[in-house]
Design an enzyme around this catalytic site. Structure first.
Site, PDB file in Angstrom:
ATOM      1  N   PRO A 100      48.578  38.231  41.278  1.00 16.57           N
ATOM      2  CA  PRO A 100      47.187  38.315  40.819  1.00 16.57           C
ATOM      3  C   PRO A 100      46.625  39.717  41.007  1.00 16.57           C
ATOM      4  O   PRO A 100      47.167  40.521  41.772  1.00 16.57           O
ATOM      5  CB  PRO A 100      46.458  37.295  41.721  1.00 16.57           C
ATOM      6  CG  PRO A 100      47.528  36.434  42.302  1.00 16.57           C
ATOM      7  CD  PRO A 100      48.751  37.276  42.389  1.00 16.57           C
ATOM      8  N   PRO A 101      45.535  40.037  40.330  1.00 15.85           N
ATOM      9  CA  PRO A 101      44.919  41.364  40.504  1.00 15.85           C
ATOM     10  C   PRO A 101      44.453  41.588  41.938  1.00 15.85           C
ATOM     11  O   PRO A 101      43.936  40.680  42.585  1.00 15.85           O
ATOM     12  CB  PRO A 101      43.730  41.326  39.534  1.00 15.85           C
ATOM     13  CG  PRO A 101      44.047  40.247  38.562  1.00 15.85           C
ATOM     14  CD  PRO A 101      44.850  39.242  39.298  1.00 15.85           C
ATOM     15  N   GLY A 102      44.635  42.806  42.424  1.00 21.86           N
ATOM     16  CA  GLY A 102      44.131  43.179  43.735  1.00 21.86           C
ATOM     17  C   GLY A 102      45.011  42.810  44.907  1.00 21.86           C
ATOM     18  O   GLY A 102      44.611  42.974  46.057  1.00 21.86           O
ATOM     19  N   THR A 103      46.222  42.309  44.660  1.00 12.95           N
ATOM     20  CA  THR A 103      47.082  41.876  45.761  1.00 12.95           C
ATOM     21  C   THR A 103      47.920  43.014  46.340  1.00 12.95           C
ATOM     22  O   THR A 103      48.600  42.812  47.342  1.00 12.95           O
ATOM     23  CB  THR A 103      48.013  40.743  45.300  1.00 12.95           C
ATOM     24  OG1 THR A 103      48.662  41.127  44.072  1.00 12.95           O
ATOM     25  CG2 THR A 103      47.232  39.466  45.070  1.00 12.95           C
ATOM     26  N   ASP A 105      28.739  23.344  37.222  1.00  9.03           N
ATOM     27  CA  ASP A 105      29.377  22.164  37.811  1.00  9.03           C
ATOM     28  C   ASP A 105      30.106  21.358  36.744  1.00  9.03           C
ATOM     29  O   ASP A 105      31.242  20.906  36.949  1.00  9.03           O
ATOM     30  CB  ASP A 105      28.323  21.280  38.490  1.00  9.03           C
ATOM     31  CG  ASP A 105      27.572  22.028  39.581  1.00  9.03           C
ATOM     32  OD1 ASP A 105      28.180  22.925  40.188  1.00  9.03           O
ATOM     33  OD2 ASP A 105      26.390  21.717  39.810  1.00  9.03           O
ATOM     34  N   HIS A 129      19.054  19.469  44.238  1.00  8.91           N
ATOM     35  CA  HIS A 129      20.380  19.689  43.645  1.00  8.91           C
ATOM     36  C   HIS A 129      21.380  20.139  44.715  1.00  8.91           C
ATOM     37  O   HIS A 129      22.478  19.584  44.835  1.00  8.91           O
ATOM     38  CB  HIS A 129      20.280  20.732  42.529  1.00  8.91           C
ATOM     39  CG  HIS A 129      21.549  20.920  41.758  1.00  8.91           C
ATOM     40  ND1 HIS A 129      21.729  20.429  40.488  1.00  8.91           N
ATOM     41  CD2 HIS A 129      22.722  21.552  42.067  1.00  8.91           C
ATOM     42  CE1 HIS A 129      22.937  20.747  40.057  1.00  8.91           C
ATOM     43  NE2 HIS A 129      23.559  21.437  41.006  1.00  8.91           N
ATOM     44  N   GLU A 130      20.998  21.142  45.496  1.00 11.16           N
ATOM     45  CA  GLU A 130      21.901  21.644  46.539  1.00 11.16           C
ATOM     46  C   GLU A 130      22.095  20.609  47.643  1.00 11.16           C
ATOM     47  O   GLU A 130      23.194  20.481  48.200  1.00 11.16           O
ATOM     48  CB  GLU A 130      21.343  22.949  47.122  1.00 11.16           C
ATOM     49  CG  GLU A 130      21.314  24.108  46.148  1.00 11.16           C
ATOM     50  CD  GLU A 130      22.700  24.508  45.678  1.00 11.16           C
ATOM     51  OE1 GLU A 130      23.687  24.168  46.354  1.00 11.16           O
ATOM     52  OE2 GLU A 130      22.796  25.145  44.624  1.00 11.16           O
ATOM     53  N   LYS A 164      50.033  45.446  44.348  1.00 12.12           N
ATOM     54  CA  LYS A 164      51.274  45.808  43.643  1.00 12.12           C
ATOM     55  C   LYS A 164      51.396  47.325  43.511  1.00 12.12           C
ATOM     56  O   LYS A 164      52.447  47.905  43.810  1.00 12.12           O
ATOM     57  CB  LYS A 164      51.291  45.136  42.264  1.00 12.12           C
ATOM     58  CG  LYS A 164      51.236  43.623  42.310  1.00 12.12           C
ATOM     59  CD  LYS A 164      51.313  43.006  40.937  1.00 12.12           C
ATOM     60  CE  LYS A 164      50.087  43.314  40.096  1.00 12.12           C
ATOM     61  NZ  LYS A 164      48.867  42.721  40.650  1.00 12.12           N
ATOM     62  N   THR A 165      50.337  47.966  43.049  1.00 12.28           N
ATOM     63  CA  THR A 165      50.372  49.423  42.903  1.00 12.28           C
ATOM     64  C   THR A 165      50.459  50.109  44.260  1.00 12.28           C
ATOM     65  O   THR A 165      51.147  51.127  44.406  1.00 12.28           O
ATOM     66  CB  THR A 165      49.109  49.903  42.153  1.00 12.28           C
ATOM     67  OG1 THR A 165      49.003  49.195  40.908  1.00 12.28           O
ATOM     68  CG2 THR A 165      49.180  51.386  41.872  1.00 12.28           C
TER      69      THR A 165
END
Length: 703
Positions: free
Chosen positions: A274-277, A572, A497-498, A279-280
């Site tokens: 996934p992005p941000g894990t 939701d 609602h919450e 790799k680079t």
């Protein structure tokens, strides 16, 4: 040491400049361009090179010259200006013409100077001619006073005429320059265009340069002179991925250990995650550890506006890499050129991206050999890559870089808090790791940075635990908007609602229990709730159903209390519908549809434009999804009806305090009956939004 070697060393030492930092002169072709330009400009402004002296003159002085008749001739050039030549003998003796005297250094021995002249620029030649006629009339009137003889008078009139010599002149150099100037400007524009198009100079690490080097590779080279400073010590977590890439690094450092056993180095490794894990970052660490030439570029660096440039750059990249073998080539976001071929039918046969991919496939494993050249690539879309690119012999292994677990998050926090000034008594790294399940390495780095910004905003000397928690809240839900005006009736609706979400999740065993809920607007959400889900590797049908019931608790509370529902449940409903569809069509968790899955894991759209199921099956899927959601909604209403008094208390506390925590729920509802099972769960923060905000639920993968 030999004498030749000693002489070489002496010559090197002698070559050093005595002044430290003194720039050395280097010849460049640009010096030739400058010399030619100076020569042309000089020829334009120097004229024919005659040693004459000329000065511009105004009409007042010209009148005096004409009255005294000191001129020898007047030449009108191109009807633009007049040259008034003064008699040479007058220039020598008359101080009035001292400005026309030439310097002795300009004379060649034995030669005489040329005549000096004045330049008079007139605006209109006809008007200048009229001015001269006035001078002539004044001459005639003066010279004919007391003259009675007609013949004598006619001679005076004829001798008082000012002779003008019209002359057409052409300046070869200025005319040539005027002719060539448009072409020179076009050439300069063309040069600048190509320099901008190639995207930088070779001095910045790339290998391109020049107008005709558009097909050169744009990879950045890291070697002994341009080392990457990131090492494996800077990469926290990712232990499994590090083991695999460290094996490649070890092979480059100690190849004999593997070749003695008959082993061969892998040709390529694909980093997937996934992005941000990280790799680079992992590739940067390989560059810092390998101590071999390392070429880094992006998949989009091959794409250009000209046809064939991508394939040319691939050839040039591998040619340069072979010359520096053993080496590593890293291609970030390889899906830019590695997508499956033949899917874009509208592009025709001459697809530049496909040509680039074909050349890459040939270079990686064709008839030619690439001994000592290893390919590293990174992507978060491995499902769309061409199958020929993923086969053994090209990318021999796929290294999965997943989201970090709690221990890896702890290590990542230690790396990113190394340079932070935080209160070590209140800040617990393990607690922060538990607060952030599902966060990638980039997310954790952002949390640490945001915590420092929040502490600085409040003029603190140290970062506290609350600053880290506020940073997590801000990243998930956005910045609080306490100044946003909300009507009292809307505030009450949001509170119920919450409270509905919190009440339902508290009473269901497999639903994520609430840790904090607020009705203070954050980002585009009017309310947000933070939950405590456990980190699961697989998810059961009951767990998914309980999540759906808790998601529908907000709308169920609105209907029970107010008798009508609002638009606040859009997010939701979206998440619930996607979850139900996944259960029915993907995971085979519906009895009527059965153990069937219509999920395309290849990502190649192999089903094309047709559905993988019949119209009857599609109708049954719709019926089962609706049935599943209706049952979950009725269950949520049932729970809230039973605990209506507790729902009202919770909602009123929300209206009054705006923010409540887990302890407040325990006072109202008591301890959860599933408390013992939750002691080993990790704390997660996920928001429930109350406006039209599209957020996809995480895909549930069975491992």
């Amino acid at each position: 040491m030999s004498n030749n070697q000693q002489n070489k060393n002496k010559s090197k030492n002698n070559f050093k400049s005595p002044i430290k930092g003194k720039p050395k002169f280097t010849f460049s072709i640009y010096w030739i361009y400058i010399a030619v330009a100076i020569f042309l400009i000089g020829m334009v402004f120097t004229g024919d090179g005659e040693s004459t002296v000329n000065k511009k003159i105004k009409w007042e002085k010209l009148q005096q010259v004409l009255f005294k008749k000191d001129y020898s001739k007047i030449i009108v050039v191109n009807e633009d200006f007049a040259e008034i030549y003064i008699k040479p003998e007058l220039i020598k003796v008359d101080s009035f013409y001292s400005d026309l005297k030439t310097k002795p250094s300009l004379f060649v021995k034995g030669s005489s100077p040329k005549e000096g002249f004045y330049i008079y620029e007139f605006g209109n030649f006809s008007y200048f001619r009229e001015q001269l006629k006035d001078i002539e009339n004044q001459w005639i009137a003066r010279d004919t006073i007391g003259i009675e003889s007609y013949v004598k008078k006619s001679e005076i009139i004829s001798s008082s005429r000012i002779n003008l010599t019209p002359e057409k002149r052409k300046n070869f150099w200025s005319d040539s320059l005027a002719f060539l100037l448009p072409f020179i400007i076009l050439i300069l524009i063309w040069v600048v265009f190509f320099r901008l198009m190639r995207g930088g100079s070779s001095g910045s690490g790339g290998m391109g340069g020049g107008i005709f080097n558009v097909g050169k590779s744009k990879a950045r080279l890291y070697d002994k002179e341009n080392n990457a400073k990131v090492t494996f010590e800077d990469v926290a977590g990712l232990e499994g991925a590090k083991l695999e890439v460290m094996e490649i690094v070890d092979f480059l450092k100690n190849p004999k250990k593997y070749t003695d056993l008959g082993g061969k180095i892998p040709k390529g490794a694909l980093l997937v995650g996934p992005p941000g894990t990280g790799k680079t970052l992992l590739a940067k660490a390989v560059a810092g550890e390998a101590k071999v030439p390392f070429f880094s570029l992006s998949g989009s660096d091959f794409v250009e506006m000209f046809v064939g440039v991508g394939a040319s750059r691939v050839r040039d990249l591998f040619k340069t890499a072979k010359e520096k073998a053993p080496c590593i080539i890293f291609i970030d976001e390889i899906d830019a050129i590695g997508r499956a071929r033949g899917k874009n039918l509208a592009s025709g046969s001459n697809d530049e991206r496909e040509n680039t991919l074909n050349q890459l496939l040939t270079e990686m494993d064709g008839f030619g050999t690439n001994a000592g050249v290893i390919i590293l690539a990174a992507t978060n879309r491995a499902d769309v890559l061409d199958k020929a690119l993923l086969r053994a012999g090209r990318f021999d292994r796929q290294i999965h870089v997943d989201l970090p677990d709690i221990e890896e998050r702890k290590a990542i926090f230690k790396v990113h808090t190394k340079n932070l000034k935080f209160d070590k008594k209140s800040v617990d790294i393990e607690f922060l790791a538990k607060q952030t399940p599902g966060f990638s390495g980039a997310d954790i780095a952002n949390v640490c940075n945001e915590s420092a910004l929040i502490a600085a905003r409040h003029n603190k000397k140290l970062i506290t635990k609350q600053d880290f928690l506020d940073a997590v809240d801000r990243i998930i839900g956005g910045l609080e908007k306490k100044n946003k005006v909300i009507a009292p009736n809307e505030k009450k609706t949001i509170a119920y609602h919450e409270a509905g979400h919190a009440s339902v999740s508290w009473m269901l065993e497999h639903a994520s229990p609430l840790i904090k809920v607020t009705i203070v607007p954050r980002g585009q959400a009017l309310g947000a709730a933070w939950y405590l889900p456990e980190e699961r590797q697989i998810t059961t049908k009951t767990q998914l159903l309980h999540e759906m019931i808790s998601l529908l608790g907000g709308r169920a509370a609105e209907e029970i209390v107010f008798g009508e529902v609002s638009t606040g449940a859009l997010n939701d409903l979206e998440r619930t519908t996607k979850m139900a569809y996944s259960m029915v069509a993907y995971y085979g968790l519906n009895e009527k549809i059965g153990n069937l899955s219509y999920y395309d894991s290849s990502g190649q759209s192999e089903y094309g434009f047709t559905k993988p199921f019949s119209e009857k099956t599609a109708e049954n899927i719709d019926i089962e999804i609706r049935k599943m959601i209706d049952e979950a909604y009725q269950k949520a209403k049932e729970i809230l009806t039973i605990h209506r008094d507790k729902l009202d208390k919770l909602a009123m506390q929300l209206v009054e305090k705006e923010v409540i925590f887990r302890e407040d729920l325990e006072v109202i509802f008591g301890k959860r009956p599933f408390e013992e099972k939750e002691e080993n769960t990790n704390i997660n923060s996920s928001s429930t939004e109350e406006k039209d905000i599209d957020k996809d639920i995480p895909e549930i993968k069975v491992k």
